[in-house]
Design a protein around this motif. Structure first.
Motif, PDB file in Angstrom:
ATOM      1  N   VAL A 129       6.143  -8.690   1.483  1.00 16.61           N
ATOM      2  CA  VAL A 129       6.992  -7.577   2.038  1.00 16.61           C
ATOM      3  C   VAL A 129       7.304  -7.623   3.524  1.00 16.61           C
ATOM      4  CG1 VAL A 129       6.382  -4.990   2.498  1.00 16.61           C
ATOM      5  CG2 VAL A 129       5.432  -6.323   0.649  1.00 16.61           C
ATOM      6  N   PRO A 130       8.423  -7.410   3.918  1.00 22.14           N
ATOM      7  CA  PRO A 130       8.873  -7.497   5.376  1.00 22.14           C
ATOM      8  C   PRO A 130       7.904  -6.521   6.317  1.00 22.14           C
ATOM      9  CG  PRO A 130      10.796  -6.944   4.294  1.00 22.14           C
ATOM     10  CD  PRO A 130       9.789  -6.800   3.199  1.00 22.14           C
ATOM     11  N   GLN A 131       7.471  -7.024   7.380  1.00 20.30           N
ATOM     12  CA  GLN A 131       6.638  -6.474   8.263  1.00 20.30           C
ATOM     13  C   GLN A 131       6.984  -5.176   8.802  1.00 20.30           C
ATOM     14  OE1 GLN A 131       3.386  -7.281   8.879  1.00 20.30           O
ATOM     15  NE2 GLN A 131       3.202  -5.284   9.988  1.00 20.30           N
TER      16      GLN A 131
ATOM     17  N   PHE B  18       4.562   4.364  -0.786  1.00 23.49           N
ATOM     18  CA  PHE B  18       4.470   2.824  -0.445  1.00 23.49           C
ATOM     19  C   PHE B  18       3.205   2.458  -0.973  1.00 23.49           C
ATOM     20  CE2 PHE B  18       4.769  -1.039   1.786  1.00 23.49           C
ATOM     21  CZ  PHE B  18       6.055  -1.498   1.530  1.00 23.49           C
ATOM     22  N   ARG B  19       3.200   1.056  -1.349  1.00 20.68           N
ATOM     23  CA  ARG B  19       1.899   0.611  -1.551  1.00 20.68           C
ATOM     24  C   ARG B  19       1.463  -0.330  -0.433  1.00 20.68           C
ATOM     25  NH1 ARG B  19       2.982  -3.123  -5.962  1.00 20.68           N
ATOM     26  NH2 ARG B  19       3.156  -4.815  -4.486  1.00 20.68           N
ATOM     27  N   MET B  20       0.422  -0.061   0.181  1.00 26.94           N
ATOM     28  CA  MET B  20       0.172  -0.648   1.476  1.00 26.94           C
ATOM     29  C   MET B  20      -0.808  -2.063   1.346  1.00 26.94           C
ATOM     30  SD  MET B  20       1.565   1.077   3.783  1.00 26.94           S
ATOM     31  CE  MET B  20       1.259   0.278   5.130  1.00 26.94           C
ATOM     32  N   ARG B  21      -1.222  -2.155   0.038  1.00 31.42           N
ATOM     33  CA  ARG B  21      -2.173  -3.330  -0.191  1.00 31.42           C
ATOM     34  C   ARG B  21      -1.140  -4.020  -1.403  1.00 31.42           C
ATOM     35  NH1 ARG B  21      -5.696  -4.225   3.527  1.00 31.42           N
ATOM     36  NH2 ARG B  21      -6.770  -5.827   1.981  1.00 31.42           N
ATOM     37  N   GLY B  22      -1.577  -5.146  -1.761  1.00 27.25           N
ATOM     38  CA  GLY B  22      -0.941  -6.048  -2.806  1.00 27.25           C
ATOM     39  C   GLY B  22      -1.016  -5.243  -4.245  1.00 27.25           C
ATOM     40  N   HIS B  23      -0.324  -5.758  -5.097  1.00 23.21           N
ATOM     41  CA  HIS B  23      -0.347  -5.431  -6.424  1.00 23.21           C
ATOM     42  C   HIS B  23      -1.856  -5.352  -7.045  1.00 23.21           C
ATOM     43  CE1 HIS B  23       0.389  -5.240 -10.656  1.00 23.21           C
ATOM     44  NE2 HIS B  23      -0.466  -6.130 -10.927  1.00 23.21           N
ATOM     45  N   GLU B  24      -2.508  -6.499  -6.723  1.00 28.45           N
ATOM     46  CA  GLU B  24      -4.049  -6.335  -6.689  1.00 28.45           C
ATOM     47  C   GLU B  24      -4.225  -7.386  -5.363  1.00 28.45           C
ATOM     48  OE1 GLU B  24      -5.507  -9.373  -7.635  1.00 28.45           O
ATOM     49  OE2 GLU B  24      -3.497 -10.314  -8.168  1.00 28.45           O
ATOM     50  N   GLU B  25      -5.587  -7.140  -4.949  1.00 30.74           N
ATOM     51  CA  GLU B  25      -5.995  -7.758  -3.791  1.00 30.74           C
ATOM     52  C   GLU B  25      -5.740  -9.299  -3.623  1.00 30.74           C
ATOM     53  OE1 GLU B  25      -6.964  -6.045  -0.861  1.00 30.74           O
ATOM     54  OE2 GLU B  25      -6.214  -4.543  -2.111  1.00 30.74           O
TER      55      GLU B  25
ATOM     56  N   GLY C 159       7.411  -3.600  -7.746  1.00 30.56           N
ATOM     57  CA  GLY C 159       6.956  -3.983  -9.031  1.00 30.56           C
ATOM     58  C   GLY C 159       6.085  -5.262  -8.920  1.00 30.56           C
ATOM     59  N   LEU C 160       4.813  -5.516  -8.567  1.00 31.98           N
ATOM     60  CA  LEU C 160       4.166  -6.471  -8.032  1.00 31.98           C
ATOM     61  C   LEU C 160       4.892  -6.744  -6.780  1.00 31.98           C
ATOM     62  CD1 LEU C 160       2.456  -9.199 -10.204  1.00 31.98           C
ATOM     63  CD2 LEU C 160       2.741  -9.422  -7.916  1.00 31.98           C
ATOM     64  N   SER C 161       5.719  -7.624  -6.875  1.00 32.23           N
ATOM     65  CA  SER C 161       6.486  -8.690  -5.806  1.00 32.23           C
ATOM     66  C   SER C 161       8.024  -8.327  -5.945  1.00 32.23           C
ATOM     67  CB  SER C 161       6.216  -9.948  -5.344  1.00 32.23           C
ATOM     68  OG  SER C 161       6.817 -10.769  -6.465  1.00 32.23           O
ATOM     69  N   THR C 162       8.213  -7.570  -6.852  1.00 31.39           N
ATOM     70  CA  THR C 162       9.877  -7.189  -7.322  1.00 31.39           C
ATOM     71  C   THR C 162      10.350  -6.059  -6.413  1.00 31.39           C
ATOM     72  OG1 THR C 162       9.776  -8.542  -9.257  1.00 31.39           O
ATOM     73  CG2 THR C 162      11.778  -7.300  -8.881  1.00 31.39           C
ATOM     74  N   PRO C 163      11.025  -6.088  -5.704  1.00 23.02           N
ATOM     75  CA  PRO C 163      11.547  -4.950  -4.892  1.00 23.02           C
ATOM     76  C   PRO C 163      12.476  -4.040  -5.872  1.00 23.02           C
ATOM     77  CG  PRO C 163      12.781  -6.655  -4.132  1.00 23.02           C
ATOM     78  CD  PRO C 163      11.896  -7.231  -4.964  1.00 23.02           C
TER      79      PRO C 163
ATOM     80  N   LEU D 253       9.044  -3.096   7.263  1.00 21.93           N
ATOM     81  CA  LEU D 253       8.693  -2.201   6.311  1.00 21.93           C
ATOM     82  C   LEU D 253       7.084  -1.531   6.211  1.00 21.93           C
ATOM     83  CD1 LEU D 253      10.413  -0.660   4.126  1.00 21.93           C
ATOM     84  CD2 LEU D 253       9.803  -2.444   2.465  1.00 21.93           C
ATOM     85  N   MET D 254       6.374  -2.413   6.351  1.00 22.31           N
ATOM     86  CA  MET D 254       4.695  -2.213   6.530  1.00 22.31           C
ATOM     87  C   MET D 254       4.570  -1.345   7.580  1.00 22.31           C
ATOM     88  SD  MET D 254       3.206  -3.909   3.933  1.00 22.31           S
ATOM     89  CE  MET D 254       1.454  -3.939   4.334  1.00 22.31           C
ATOM     90  N   ASP D 255       5.228  -1.670   8.697  1.00 24.74           N
ATOM     91  CA  ASP D 255       4.961  -0.637   9.915  1.00 24.74           C
ATOM     92  C   ASP D 255       5.666   0.782   9.925  1.00 24.74           C
ATOM     93  OD1 ASP D 255       3.898  -2.919  10.986  1.00 24.74           O
ATOM     94  OD2 ASP D 255       5.617  -3.693  12.428  1.00 24.74           O
ATOM     95  N   LEU D 256       6.690   0.737   9.386  1.00 22.20           N
ATOM     96  CA  LEU D 256       7.348   1.951   8.796  1.00 22.20           C
ATOM     97  C   LEU D 256       6.619   2.957   7.965  1.00 22.20           C
ATOM     98  CD1 LEU D 256      10.048   3.760   8.875  1.00 22.20           C
ATOM     99  CD2 LEU D 256      10.578   2.574   6.929  1.00 22.20           C
ATOM    100  N   TRP D 257       5.950   2.364   7.101  1.00 24.53           N
ATOM    101  CA  TRP D 257       5.368   3.150   6.212  1.00 24.53           C
ATOM    102  C   TRP D 257       3.626   3.361   6.857  1.00 24.53           C
ATOM    103  CZ3 TRP D 257       6.547   6.264   2.232  1.00 24.53           C
ATOM    104  CH2 TRP D 257       7.951   6.104   1.764  1.00 24.53           C
ATOM    105  N   ALA D 258       3.224   2.598   7.451  1.00 26.51           N
ATOM    106  CA  ALA D 258       1.925   2.819   8.292  1.00 26.51           C
ATOM    107  C   ALA D 258       1.994   4.086   8.822  1.00 26.51           C
ATOM    108  CB  ALA D 258       1.472   1.861   8.786  1.00 26.51           C
ATOM    109  N   VAL D 259       2.922   4.350   9.539  1.00 28.20           N
ATOM    110  CA  VAL D 259       2.973   5.561  10.364  1.00 28.20           C
ATOM    111  C   VAL D 259       3.105   6.802   9.531  1.00 28.20           C
ATOM    112  CG1 VAL D 259       3.619   4.531  12.645  1.00 28.20           C
ATOM    113  CG2 VAL D 259       5.408   5.412  10.786  1.00 28.20           C
TER     114      VAL D 259
END
Length: 663
Positions: free
Chosen positions: A261-263, A247-254, A186-190, A265-271
């Motif tokens: 976000v831990p990298q 998963f939200r791959m971009r920020g809450h807004e740009e 939620g924005l930056s809150t996990p 986690l980004m890598d996990l969802w990117a695939v």
């Protein structure tokens, strides 16, 4: 060829349907990729990206019929493209152009459109869940077999509106598809700082609601599971709670980025990207070649570029003062209906009950909602006997949840119904304040939608009810453009003005003073009649002073004038505070040269202050004395009679009036 990480099961879907879903999935992704370029170029001011979540919007929209309402959020572009809204209109909306949906008054996805049965969000998030309840209630009452879908994020499930809306939908068995996009933040809150249950779907258990967990990145799982669920809901109307893992791959807004976000986690969802995985699946199935894919992309790119250019060529909106002011309210042409029947001497409470009952008879689409209003007849028995005459579908007891009920009233209005909502006490409106001032009040100005809702407000002191049952809080709402505020002092006015309030397609706050309910009698026509808003009543005439009041204050002023027959005053009962009869005030003050305003509310920030300022601005050359204001003490309302009497301005009014006359 890259294999898919997600497991796709086509079930009995045709090849054409599989390709169609791909095109629907790819379209919002390609629009978003263009928007990211445009925002870097400064051509768009703000963007809320749904990249990585497209399968949810696309899948939900694909299973619903085009005349079934969807209430999306600000990263559900696939809902809008899935309903085939012309892209130039979307680009116009994002650029604040006239071909958008809000005339430049609101941005991004903060809009609705009846044409496409999409009802956009407000930034407060929660109220749209209750709005979905109201839309679904209208569908259920109409017995049309329609389903309503409403989106929310995992963060907004912490809001009270979420829980209120789920509870109402469960109790009333409303066909609402509650869609939670659990995208991790939620924005930056996990999520581990948002809730403690393992799955948000588990929250459905507490409300007796069927719930499901669905892979939100798998378009086929979304589409096939929802097809079965929605078909079942049409046959057996009920709410269903869906938690989509995504998963939200971009920020809450740009502008916010994703550094929090831990990298890994980004890598996990990117695939697990929903577009890439589904494309690979179609290639593995032999349904999509590189050449076909390139052709689809080229056609979409051409459509996007042409529509963007069309919107860009559109002239910027020019400010029009008259248009801005005229769009605050939906046009209402008052129909004067005069009584053709005998009168009877009744109390104010009886007149309100009669007016409400006759409006129920006149408007078959009118629904009354409130706590204990059905068999019990309401806290003040105004709806006593209504259930026997109109049934529980139209006279609805509500759970104790003012916010979602106000929002449900908005949903009923969107879907062709009228509603009257009874606040058990005006004080309790504070827990329904947000949807009144941020949704009902602004919806016509924002995107030309009516809010055909009346909120009845039993208010006022003088009955020793203490701090939580005695407020007269009209100033909370006279401040808010888009609301109409009615405050009668007599039975005749109360009945006629209530009929007009229900006829008016704009939101009306209808104040009813509890101390007047059973103490004030008047001859009132037995049949239906209406009275206009914005017309004050001249109770007494005189040249010495103008007394301006409303509600119980009118009766206090009458007592003082009866006690002092030598004082010859114009006594104006405003009757409605928004719109207000400023012409009557100005004309009277110009005649008498002196003005005193009496209100029950505390003085600072009250209606009397604005009336006083208006008189000073418009009548300064006619005044023979400063304008006087009289109101209650700057405290909460006490319980004990001696303290309440001291609090109220009734005893101070006579002194202030005489001081003004002697000036």
């Amino acid at each position: 060829m890259t294999s898919t990480l997600l497991k796709f099961d086509r079930k009995n879907l045709t090849d054409d349907k599989l390709i169609e879903l791909y095109k629907k999935l790819l379209k919002p992704r390609m629009i978003e990729e263009k928007m990211l370029i445009l925002i870097r170029q400064g051509k768009v001011s703000k963007w809320f990206s749904g990249i990585g979540q497209e399968a949810i919007s696309v899948g939900v929209t694909a299973v619903l019929q085009n005349d079934e309402y969807i209430l999306p959020m600000h990263r559900n572009l696939g809902v809008f493209t899935g309903r085939d809204i012309p892209l130039y209109r979307l680009f116009s909306q994002w650029q604040g152009k006239a071909n958008g949906f809000t005339k430049g008054r609101d941005r991004s996805f903060h809009f609705g459109t009846q044409e496409y049965k999409i009802i956009g969000m407000i930034s407060h998030l929660g109220p749209q869940l209750g709005v979905a309840d109201g839309i679904a209630l209208a569908n259920k009452l109409s017995k049309n077999g329609k389903v309503t879908a409403v989106f929310t994020g995992e963060g907004a499930t912490s809001e009270g509106d979420f829980h209120e809306a789920l509870n109402i939908a469960a109790v009333w068995e409303l066909p609402v598809l509650f869609v939670i996009e659990n995208n991790g933040y939620g924005l930056s809150t996990p999520t581990n700082e948002q809730y403690r249950c393992e799955h948000l779907a588990d929250k459905g258990i507490g409300y007796g609601i069927e719930s499901h967990i669905i892979d939100g990145n798998n378009i086929l799982e979304v589409y096939t599971q929802l097809s079965d669920i929605v078909d079942s809901m049409r046959e057996n109307p009920r709410p269903v709670l869906l938690e989509f893992k995504t998963f939200r791959m971009r920020g809450h807004e740009e502008a916010s980025g994703t550094k929090y976000v831990p990298q890994e986690l980004m890598d996990l969802w990117a695939v697990k990207d929903p577009v890439d995985n589904y494309r690979n699946f179609l290639k593995e199935e032999g349904l999509l070649t590189d050449a076909m894919d390139e052709q689809i992309r080229a056609e979409l790119k051409q459509e996007i570029d042409e529509n963007y250019q069309k919107a860009s060529n559109e002239e910027p909106i020019e400010a029009s003062l008259s248009e801005e002011l005229n769009d605050v309210y939906k046009e209402f042409i008052f129909e004067e209906i005069n009584s053709k029947n005998d009168s009877e001497n009744v109390r104010m409470i009886d007149a309100i009950s009669q007016g409400l009952k006759q409006s129920m008879e006149r408007h078959e689409n009118l629904i009354i909602m409130g706590q204990d209003i059905a068999e019990y007849g309401g806290a003040f028995k105004i709806t006593d006997g209504f259930v026997n005459e109109f049934g529980k579908d139209r006279v609805r007891n509500t759970p104790i949840c003012e916010s979602a009920i106000v929002s449900a009233g908005m949903g009923l209005s969107i879907n062709g119904y009228k509603s009257v909502i009874e606040m058990q006490f005006a004080d309790f409106v504070s827990t329904g304040f947000n949807p009144i001032v941020n949704y009902l009040a602004k919806v016509h100005y924002r995107w030309n939608e009516k809010a055909d809702v009346v909120v009845r407000m039993p208010c006022g002191a003088g009955v020793q009810a203490g701090p939580f049952h005695s407020q007269t809080n009209e100033a909370w709402f006279t401040k808010t453009p888009g609301l109409k505020v009615v405050y009668p002092a007599f039975p005749y006015d109360a009945k006629g003005l209530l009929a007009t309030a229900i006829n008016d397609p704009n939101p009306v706050m209808f104040f009813e003073h509890k101390a007047l309910y059973r103490s004030i009698y008047q001859d009132v026509p037995k049949d239906y009649y209406t009275l206009p808003f914005g017309k004050a009543s001249l109770i007494k005439e005189g040249n010495d002073v103008t007394i301006i009041s409303f509600g119980a204050g009118v009766h206090w002023a009458l007592e003082v004038l009866d006690k002092n027959p030598d004082i010859k005053a114009d006594l104006l009962d405003l009757r409605t505070l928004q719109p207000m009869d400023t012409e009557a005030i100005i004309n009277s003050v110009k005649k008498t040269g002196k003005a005193i305003i009496l209100q029950e509310d505390t003085l600072f920030g009250g209606v009397a202050s604005d009336i006083s300022a208006m008189i000073m601005e418009e009548c300064f050359n006619y005044l023979d004395a400063p304008v006087k204001r009289v109101g209650s003490l700057e405290t909460a309302i006490p319980f004990t009679k001696a303290l309440e009497d001291q609090y109220l301005p009734k005893s101070r009014f006579e002194t202030a009036l005489k001081e003004l006359l002697e000036y």
